[in-house]
Design a protein around this motif. Structure first.
Motif, PDB file in Angstrom:
ATOM      1  N   ALA A 199      21.766 -63.290 -27.712  1.00 39.84           N
ATOM      2  CA  ALA A 199      21.476 -62.409 -26.574  1.00 39.84           C
ATOM      3  C   ALA A 199      22.731 -62.164 -25.740  1.00 39.84           C
ATOM      4  CB  ALA A 199      20.372 -63.023 -25.713  1.00 39.84           C
ATOM      5  N   LEU A 200      23.515 -63.222 -25.511  1.00 40.33           N
ATOM      6  CA  LEU A 200      24.749 -63.077 -24.733  1.00 40.33           C
ATOM      7  C   LEU A 200      25.761 -62.217 -25.480  1.00 40.33           C
ATOM      8  CD1 LEU A 200      26.445 -63.863 -22.266  1.00 40.33           C
ATOM      9  CD2 LEU A 200      27.160 -65.917 -23.523  1.00 40.33           C
ATOM     10  N   GLY A 201      25.893 -62.443 -26.781  1.00 35.89           N
ATOM     11  CA  GLY A 201      26.834 -61.666 -27.578  1.00 35.89           C
ATOM     12  C   GLY A 201      26.495 -60.191 -27.605  1.00 35.89           C
ATOM     13  N   VAL A 202      25.217 -59.868 -27.757  1.00 34.34           N
ATOM     14  CA  VAL A 202      24.787 -58.466 -27.760  1.00 34.34           C
ATOM     15  C   VAL A 202      25.077 -57.810 -26.415  1.00 34.34           C
ATOM     16  CG1 VAL A 202      22.751 -56.959 -27.840  1.00 34.34           C
ATOM     17  CG2 VAL A 202      23.049 -58.754 -29.557  1.00 34.34           C
ATOM     18  N   ALA A 203      24.776 -58.520 -25.325  1.00 31.17           N
ATOM     19  CA  ALA A 203      25.004 -57.961 -23.990  1.00 31.17           C
ATOM     20  C   ALA A 203      26.490 -57.704 -23.747  1.00 31.17           C
ATOM     21  CB  ALA A 203      24.447 -58.905 -22.931  1.00 31.17           C
ATOM     22  N   LEU A 204      27.348 -58.661 -24.120  1.00 32.01           N
ATOM     23  CA  LEU A 204      28.782 -58.494 -23.909  1.00 32.01           C
ATOM     24  C   LEU A 204      29.358 -57.390 -24.791  1.00 32.01           C
ATOM     25  CD1 LEU A 204      29.947 -62.216 -23.598  1.00 32.01           C
ATOM     26  CD2 LEU A 204      29.672 -60.535 -21.770  1.00 32.01           C
ATOM     27  N   THR A 205      28.872 -57.297 -26.030  1.00 32.60           N
ATOM     28  CA  THR A 205      29.347 -56.251 -26.928  1.00 32.60           C
ATOM     29  C   THR A 205      28.981 -54.871 -26.399  1.00 32.60           C
ATOM     30  OG1 THR A 205      29.188 -57.704 -28.853  1.00 32.60           O
ATOM     31  CG2 THR A 205      29.222 -55.348 -29.281  1.00 32.60           C
ATOM     32  N   ALA A 206      27.746 -54.724 -25.909  1.00 33.58           N
ATOM     33  CA  ALA A 206      27.323 -53.436 -25.345  1.00 33.58           C
ATOM     34  C   ALA A 206      28.185 -53.076 -24.137  1.00 33.58           C
ATOM     35  CB  ALA A 206      25.849 -53.501 -24.947  1.00 33.58           C
ATOM     36  N   LEU A 207      28.524 -54.071 -23.336  1.00 30.54           N
ATOM     37  CA  LEU A 207      29.359 -53.820 -22.165  1.00 30.54           C
ATOM     38  C   LEU A 207      30.769 -53.391 -22.581  1.00 30.54           C
ATOM     39  CD1 LEU A 207      29.339 -53.937 -19.074  1.00 30.54           C
ATOM     40  CD2 LEU A 207      30.098 -56.319 -19.237  1.00 30.54           C
ATOM     41  N   GLU A 208      31.311 -54.040 -23.609  1.00 28.68           N
ATOM     42  CA  GLU A 208      32.633 -53.669 -24.102  1.00 28.68           C
ATOM     43  C   GLU A 208      32.659 -52.233 -24.630  1.00 28.68           C
ATOM     44  OE1 GLU A 208      34.215 -56.369 -26.996  1.00 28.68           O
ATOM     45  OE2 GLU A 208      33.323 -58.083 -25.956  1.00 28.68           O
TER      46      GLU A 208
ATOM     47  N   THR B 206      16.658 -52.605 -37.320  1.00 25.94           N
ATOM     48  CA  THR B 206      15.967 -52.990 -36.087  1.00 25.94           C
ATOM     49  C   THR B 206      16.665 -54.187 -35.457  1.00 25.94           C
ATOM     50  OG1 THR B 206      14.465 -54.539 -37.188  1.00 25.94           O
ATOM     51  CG2 THR B 206      13.796 -52.211 -37.099  1.00 25.94           C
ATOM     52  N   TRP B 207      16.437 -54.365 -34.140  1.00 26.43           N
ATOM     53  CA  TRP B 207      17.020 -55.520 -33.464  1.00 26.43           C
ATOM     54  C   TRP B 207      16.442 -56.822 -34.006  1.00 26.43           C
ATOM     55  CZ3 TRP B 207      21.421 -55.635 -31.404  1.00 26.43           C
ATOM     56  CH2 TRP B 207      21.931 -54.553 -30.677  1.00 26.43           C
ATOM     57  N   LEU B 208      15.182 -56.775 -34.450  1.00 28.96           N
ATOM     58  CA  LEU B 208      14.579 -57.972 -35.036  1.00 28.96           C
ATOM     59  C   LEU B 208      15.330 -58.387 -36.297  1.00 28.96           C
ATOM     60  CD1 LEU B 208      12.330 -60.068 -34.964  1.00 28.96           C
ATOM     61  CD2 LEU B 208      10.900 -58.482 -36.272  1.00 28.96           C
ATOM     62  N   ALA B 209      15.703 -57.399 -37.119  1.00 30.95           N
ATOM     63  CA  ALA B 209      16.449 -57.690 -38.343  1.00 30.95           C
ATOM     64  C   ALA B 209      17.840 -58.227 -38.022  1.00 30.95           C
ATOM     65  CB  ALA B 209      16.555 -56.442 -39.207  1.00 30.95           C
ATOM     66  N   VAL B 210      18.486 -57.654 -36.995  1.00 36.29           N
ATOM     67  CA  VAL B 210      19.811 -58.128 -36.592  1.00 36.29           C
ATOM     68  C   VAL B 210      19.728 -59.577 -36.115  1.00 36.29           C
ATOM     69  CG1 VAL B 210      21.745 -57.764 -35.017  1.00 36.29           C
ATOM     70  CG2 VAL B 210      20.544 -55.799 -35.963  1.00 36.29           C
ATOM     71  N   ALA B 211      18.726 -59.856 -35.271  1.00 37.49           N
ATOM     72  CA  ALA B 211      18.556 -61.209 -34.747  1.00 37.49           C
ATOM     73  C   ALA B 211      18.267 -62.201 -35.872  1.00 37.49           C
ATOM     74  CB  ALA B 211      17.443 -61.235 -33.714  1.00 37.49           C
TER      75      ALA B 211
ATOM     76  N   GLY C 122      21.168 -70.839 -30.537  1.00 34.76           N
ATOM     77  CA  GLY C 122      21.594 -69.657 -31.273  1.00 34.76           C
ATOM     78  C   GLY C 122      20.982 -68.380 -30.721  1.00 34.76           C
ATOM     79  N   MET C 123      19.711 -68.436 -30.338  1.00 40.57           N
ATOM     80  CA  MET C 123      19.056 -67.269 -29.746  1.00 40.57           C
ATOM     81  C   MET C 123      19.738 -66.874 -28.439  1.00 40.57           C
ATOM     82  SD  MET C 123      15.101 -68.405 -30.507  1.00 40.57           S
ATOM     83  CE  MET C 123      14.382 -67.083 -29.543  1.00 40.57           C
ATOM     84  N   ALA C 124      20.101 -67.878 -27.633  1.00 42.45           N
ATOM     85  CA  ALA C 124      20.802 -67.594 -26.377  1.00 42.45           C
ATOM     86  C   ALA C 124      22.174 -66.998 -26.651  1.00 42.45           C
ATOM     87  CB  ALA C 124      20.927 -68.876 -25.553  1.00 42.45           C
TER      88      ALA C 124
END
Length: 228
Positions: A90-99, A23-28, A85-87
């Protein structure tokens, strides 16, 4: 840290991705756990003297009370880093999905990483950096007495964490693009942060670090562009 190969020889840390059945909760939670460990390891060498100065500024409070208030300052300080770290997550996940959706962007990641390192080095020479570094080095100021209450301790920890986060933002960004928990980079960044805070000429140290980081960024960009 387990990593996945990306186009152009770059690697993307698995901390930004959700594995099958996860889950995303576990990843976070996993990322924040690593982030907190990293921040504690990196910031404690420079934080401990600041906490000692805080204890001295409290005056004649009892030892037990001094200990509780100092712990509260440290808790407030690291709570700020958790928010950062939370910010970052969120930024890392968004950029990775875009890549993953745009291969062209993925091929540009090595150059982008070099640009981030270059900008982090340039930030070391700015008035922004000088201001927050001065706040970190002088808080609380010598001879200034602080109220020995929980509210003041909590706010002091938050202010210290914010100044520290702003001051170290560029150096922390290097870790995010090079790799979370990359030991050699962590050691270098920790040494830079500690010398900036505790050395006799903090601003000169910051400029020296900036020179090295700018040079590293230029080398990374040249290599990514096939020039080196």
């Amino acid at each position: 840290m387990e990593q996945m190969s990306m186009p152009g020889g770059w690697t993307m840390s698995m901390v930004w991705m959700r594995l099958p059945g996860q889950t995303w909760l576990a990843v976070a939670a996993s990322f924040l756990g690593m982030w907190v460990v990293m921040m504690v390891a990196m910031m404690l060498p420079s934080l401990v003297p600041m906490l000692w100065r805080y204890r001295q500024a409290l005056g004649s409070a009892g030892k037990a009370r001094l200990g509780r208030l100092t712990m509260l300052v440290g808790t407030g300080y690291f709570c700020v880093w958790v928010v950062f770290g939370m910010a970052a997550f969120a930024l890392g996940v968004a950029l990775t999905a875009l890549e993953m959706r745009q291969p062209v962007l993925a091929r540009a990641v090595p150059i982008a990483a070099g640009v981030v390192v270059l900008m982090a080095g340039a930030l070391q020479f700015t008035a922004w950096k000088a201001h927050h570094l001065a706040c970190c080095r002088e808080a609380p100021r010598r001879g200034r007495a602080l109220p020995a209450d929980a509210g003041t301790a909590w706010r002091h920890g938050l202010r210290l964490g914010l100044h520290c986060g702003y001051c170290c933002g560029g150096l922390t960004a290097i870790l995010l693009v090079v790799g979370i928990m990359e030991v050699r980079t962590m050691a270098a960044v920790t040494a830079a942060i500690t010398l900036e805070r505790l050395g006799p000429r903090g601003e000169r140290v910051a400029h020296a670090v900036g020179t090295v980081v700018v040079g590293t960024g230029l080398i990374l960009i040249a290599r990514a562009a096939g020039l080196g």
